[in-house]
Structure formats: structure tokens, C-alpha cells
Design a protein around this motif. Structure first.
Motif, PDB file in Angstrom:
ATOM      1  N   VAL A 115     -35.583  -1.182 -42.731  1.00 28.44           N
ATOM      2  CA  VAL A 115     -35.761  -0.167 -41.696  1.00 28.44           C
ATOM      3  C   VAL A 115     -35.874  -0.862 -40.347  1.00 28.44           C
ATOM      4  N   ARG A 116     -35.563  -0.125 -39.312  1.00 30.53           N
ATOM      5  CA  ARG A 116     -35.645  -0.677 -37.959  1.00 30.53           C
ATOM      6  C   ARG A 116     -37.080  -0.564 -37.463  1.00 30.53           C
ATOM      7  N   LEU A 117     -37.699  -1.691 -37.224  1.00 31.32           N
ATOM      8  CA  LEU A 117     -39.076  -1.713 -36.743  1.00 31.32           C
ATOM      9  C   LEU A 117     -39.096  -1.743 -35.223  1.00 31.32           C
ATOM     10  N   GLN A 118     -40.098  -1.107 -34.660  1.00 31.43           N
ATOM     11  CA  GLN A 118     -40.202  -1.053 -33.212  1.00 31.43           C
ATOM     12  C   GLN A 118     -40.514  -2.424 -32.634  1.00 31.43           C
ATOM     13  N   GLU A 119     -39.813  -2.755 -31.561  1.00 31.07           N
ATOM     14  CA  GLU A 119     -40.090  -4.004 -30.874  1.00 31.07           C
ATOM     15  C   GLU A 119     -41.401  -3.871 -30.092  1.00 31.07           C
ATOM     16  N   PRO A 120     -42.158  -4.949 -29.955  1.00 33.66           N
ATOM     17  CA  PRO A 120     -43.424  -4.874 -29.230  1.00 33.66           C
ATOM     18  C   PRO A 120     -43.236  -4.440 -27.774  1.00 33.66           C
ATOM     19  N   THR A 121     -44.087  -3.533 -27.332  1.00 33.94           N
ATOM     20  CA  THR A 121     -44.087  -3.102 -25.930  1.00 33.94           C
ATOM     21  C   THR A 121     -45.483  -3.289 -25.352  1.00 33.94           C
ATOM     22  N   THR A 122     -46.175  -4.298 -25.820  1.00 38.64           N
ATOM     23  CA  THR A 122     -47.546  -4.546 -25.378  1.00 38.64           C
ATOM     24  C   THR A 122     -47.540  -5.136 -23.966  1.00 38.64           C
ATOM     25  N   PRO A 123     -48.260  -4.518 -23.041  1.00 35.46           N
ATOM     26  CA  PRO A 123     -48.324  -5.075 -21.681  1.00 35.46           C
ATOM     27  C   PRO A 123     -49.157  -6.353 -21.659  1.00 35.46           C
ATOM     28  N   ASN A 124     -48.789  -7.288 -20.809  1.00 37.20           N
ATOM     29  CA  ASN A 124     -49.551  -8.524 -20.657  1.00 37.20           C
ATOM     30  C   ASN A 124     -50.640  -8.293 -19.609  1.00 37.20           C
ATOM     31  N   LEU A 125     -51.873  -8.199 -20.069  1.00 37.71           N
ATOM     32  CA  LEU A 125     -52.993  -7.923 -19.171  1.00 37.71           C
ATOM     33  C   LEU A 125     -53.924  -9.128 -19.066  1.00 37.71           C
ATOM     34  N   SER A 126     -53.379 -10.313 -19.342  1.00 40.42           N
ATOM     35  CA  SER A 126     -54.220 -11.513 -19.367  1.00 40.42           C
ATOM     36  C   SER A 126     -54.907 -11.765 -18.027  1.00 40.42           C
ATOM     37  N   ALA A 127     -54.294 -11.322 -16.922  1.00 38.42           N
ATOM     38  CA  ALA A 127     -54.905 -11.538 -15.607  1.00 38.42           C
ATOM     39  C   ALA A 127     -56.250 -10.827 -15.510  1.00 38.42           C
ATOM     40  N   LEU A 128     -56.380  -9.701 -16.217  1.00 44.23           N
ATOM     41  CA  LEU A 128     -57.633  -8.951 -16.166  1.00 44.23           C
ATOM     42  C   LEU A 128     -58.775  -9.711 -16.834  1.00 44.23           C
ATOM     43  N   ALA A 129     -58.410 -10.589 -17.775  1.00 44.82           N
ATOM     44  CA  ALA A 129     -59.442 -11.319 -18.515  1.00 44.82           C
ATOM     45  C   ALA A 129     -60.148 -12.363 -17.651  1.00 44.82           C
ATOM     46  N   GLU A 130     -59.593 -12.655 -16.483  1.00 44.88           N
ATOM     47  CA  GLU A 130     -60.177 -13.676 -15.621  1.00 44.88           C
ATOM     48  C   GLU A 130     -61.426 -13.184 -14.890  1.00 44.88           C
ATOM     49  N   THR A 131     -61.618 -11.863 -14.811  1.00 43.72           N
ATOM     50  CA  THR A 131     -62.786 -11.337 -14.133  1.00 43.72           C
ATOM     51  C   THR A 131     -64.039 -11.513 -14.975  1.00 43.72           C
ATOM     52  N   GLU A 132     -65.158 -11.714 -14.319  1.00 43.24           N
ATOM     53  CA  GLU A 132     -66.430 -11.852 -15.030  1.00 43.24           C
ATOM     54  C   GLU A 132     -67.091 -10.503 -15.255  1.00 43.24           C
ATOM     55  N   GLY A 181     -62.040  -7.479 -38.943  1.00 42.03           N
ATOM     56  CA  GLY A 181     -60.624  -7.513 -38.618  1.00 42.03           C
ATOM     57  C   GLY A 181     -60.299  -8.734 -37.779  1.00 42.03           C
ATOM     58  N   LEU A 182     -58.995  -9.020 -37.657  1.00 41.17           N
ATOM     59  CA  LEU A 182     -58.533 -10.099 -36.798  1.00 41.17           C
ATOM     60  C   LEU A 182     -57.163  -9.742 -36.249  1.00 41.17           C
ATOM     61  N   SER A 183     -56.772 -10.429 -35.198  1.00 42.48           N
ATOM     62  CA  SER A 183     -55.456 -10.214 -34.603  1.00 42.48           C
ATOM     63  C   SER A 183     -54.883 -11.558 -34.188  1.00 42.48           C
ATOM     64  N   PHE A 184     -53.554 -11.624 -34.110  1.00 42.66           N
ATOM     65  CA  PHE A 184     -52.893 -12.843 -33.670  1.00 42.66           C
ATOM     66  C   PHE A 184     -51.425 -12.537 -33.404  1.00 42.66           C
ATOM     67  N   TRP A 185     -50.786 -13.467 -32.723  1.00 43.75           N
ATOM     68  CA  TRP A 185     -49.344 -13.409 -32.479  1.00 43.75           C
ATOM     69  C   TRP A 185     -48.668 -14.471 -33.341  1.00 43.75           C
ATOM     70  N   LEU A 215     -55.241  -8.756 -28.138  1.00 42.72           N
ATOM     71  CA  LEU A 215     -53.805  -9.023 -28.056  1.00 42.72           C
ATOM     72  C   LEU A 215     -53.276  -8.858 -26.629  1.00 42.72           C
ATOM     73  N   LEU A 216     -53.833  -7.923 -25.875  1.00 40.88           N
ATOM     74  CA  LEU A 216     -53.355  -7.667 -24.529  1.00 40.88           C
ATOM     75  C   LEU A 216     -53.924  -8.642 -23.498  1.00 40.88           C
ATOM     76  N   LEU A 217     -55.111  -9.152 -23.775  1.00 42.06           N
ATOM     77  CA  LEU A 217     -55.806  -9.963 -22.767  1.00 42.06           C
ATOM     78  C   LEU A 217     -55.665 -11.464 -22.985  1.00 42.06           C
ATOM     79  N   HIS A 218     -55.147 -11.883 -24.152  1.00 38.27           N
ATOM     80  CA  HIS A 218     -55.074 -13.320 -24.417  1.00 38.27           C
ATOM     81  C   HIS A 218     -53.640 -13.766 -24.709  1.00 38.27           C
TER      82      HIS A 218
END
Length: 218
Positions: A115-132, A181-185, A215-218
Motif C-alpha cells: 500500500v502507498r504510505l503517506q510521506e512524512p509532513t512533520t514540520p521542523n520546529l527544532s528552533a523552538l527547543a532553544e528557548t528556556e 513509549g519512545l520515538s526516533f527517526w 520528533l518535531l523539536l529534535h
């Protein structure tokens, strides 16, 4: 695969099979009738597993074909993001990571061949992770996702649907009580794994959202 690649594949698959079952090299050596040194040499590629492959498959309860699949590379430990990592034993963590990696590397491509699986459309929000300011970071991530999917301020109907709508593959595995749970690329694809043995639906929902943020922040 040529002979050298078959050897590499068997080594990496053997290590993953052993760790996924929570066994030691000494245990594996006893099961296939070789010395601990000989067994270690098989795992590091100095000796071939060919003459022992059926016994190895039986010992770890994997099909023989598993050891002839493409070489398996388990991501570096820092590539995995957990909820409640500190509560897990090292052996349990290694076991979960091996199972998740094998599933991600083998099962998703298998499904994708039918079957055709959806390609990832996850936005890269890593810049947001820099804030304290973690509260501001969380609100920014929420606002970005709500904007992407046109949710406005309406309640989120399904955390799983949100993850899968971004092309994140979500799977379940049997893990210890301490594991949520866990997540990774891997190979440019995002994955989330949940513990089938955790029965609280609200807990699963929180874990999915927690791992989406990883996944979005790292």
C-alpha cells in the motif's frame, strides 16, 4: 547480497535478536554448543554464523530468513526519545530499542510494498527547543500544529490520528511496566512505539503527544 554483506547482515541481526530476547552471549553460546569466545567472534564478524544458523534461529525464536535480511543498524542511544527513561533498566531499554528498530526497518517497508504510505509532513520546529521557556515552547508547538491542520481551538479528537496524518508510523510492542513509549527517526522516517501492556487510554494519548513533540523539536 554478496558473501561479505551476508556475513555483516547475519552479525547485526544476531546481536539484535539476542538483545531483543534479553539474553547474554554466554547464554547464546550454550544454546548453540560453542564457547563464549567463539560466539563473540560470530557476533563481531570474525567467524561465520552459517554453520549454526538453524540453532541460533531456534534459540531466539526467529525465522532463519531473519538473519539473511539487510544489515541492521540500531540508532545511537541518544537518537531515541523516551517518556520516563530514568525509570527503565538498561537491559529493558536495550531490548525495547532493538525490537523497535527491527520493526521500523523491516515491517514498514513490507507494508509499503503493498500500500502507498503517506510521506512524512512533520514540520521542523527544532528552533523552538532553544528557548528556556518550556511553557512558551509548548504553546508554540500547539499553535503550529493547530494551524497546519485547521483545528482552531477545538478539542483534539485523536492523538493517533494527528501523528499518522503527519506520516508518523505508530506501532505497539510488549514492554515492561516502566515503559510508556519512545520515538526516533530512521532513514528519514519518524516512528513512535507505545507499550501494549499499558491499558490507560489517557496515558497513551499523553505519550503520543509527548513523542510527537520530541520528533518535531529534535
Amino acid at each position: 547480497m554478496d558473501a561479505q554483506n551476508v556475513l555483516v547482515a547475519a552479525c547485526t541481526r544476531l546481536v539484535a535478536a539476542r538483545v531483543s530476547r534479553g539474553k547474554s552471549q554466554t547464554w547464546g553460546a550454550a544454546k548453540i554448543g560453542v564457547s563464549a569466545g567463539h560466539y563473540a567472534a560470530i557476533e563481531n564478524g570474525r567467524k561465520t554464523a552459517e554453520f549454526h544458523i538453524e540453532k541460533i534461529a531456534e534459540a531466539y525464536n526467529y525465522p532463519v530468513g531473519h538473519f539473511y535480511l539487510a544489515p541492521l543498524t540500531v540508532p545511537h542511544a541518544k537518537s531515541f526519545s523516551y517518556r520516563r527513561l530514568s525509570s527503565m533498566k538498561a537491559g529493558d531499554r536495550n531490548k525495547v530499542e532493538c525490537i523497535a528498530t527491527m520493526f521500523a526497518a523491516d515491517f514498514r517497508p513490507l507494508v509499503g510494498s503493498y500500500v502507498r504510505l503517506q510521506e512524512p509532513t512533520t514540520p521542523n520546529l527544532s528552533a523552538l527547543a532553544e528557548t528556556e521557556d518550556h511553557m512558551a515552547c509548548g504553546e508554540a508547538v500547539s499553535a503550529t500544529l493547530r494551524g497546519m491542520f485547521g483545528m482552531g481551538n477545538a478539542p483534539l479528537r485523536s492523538a493517533l490520528d494527528l501523528a499518522e496524518s503527519m506520516g508518523i508510523s505508530v506501532f505497539w510492542l510488549d514492554g515492561p511496566h516502566e515503559f510508556d513509549g519512545l520515538s526516533f527517526w530512521i532513514d528519514g522516517l519518524p516512528f513512535i512505539f507505545l507499550n501494549r501492556n499499558q491499558k490507560d487510554g489517557y496515558r497513551h494519548r499523553f505519550t503520543v503527544l509527548h513523542e510527537i513533540a520530541h520528533l518535531l523539536l529534535h
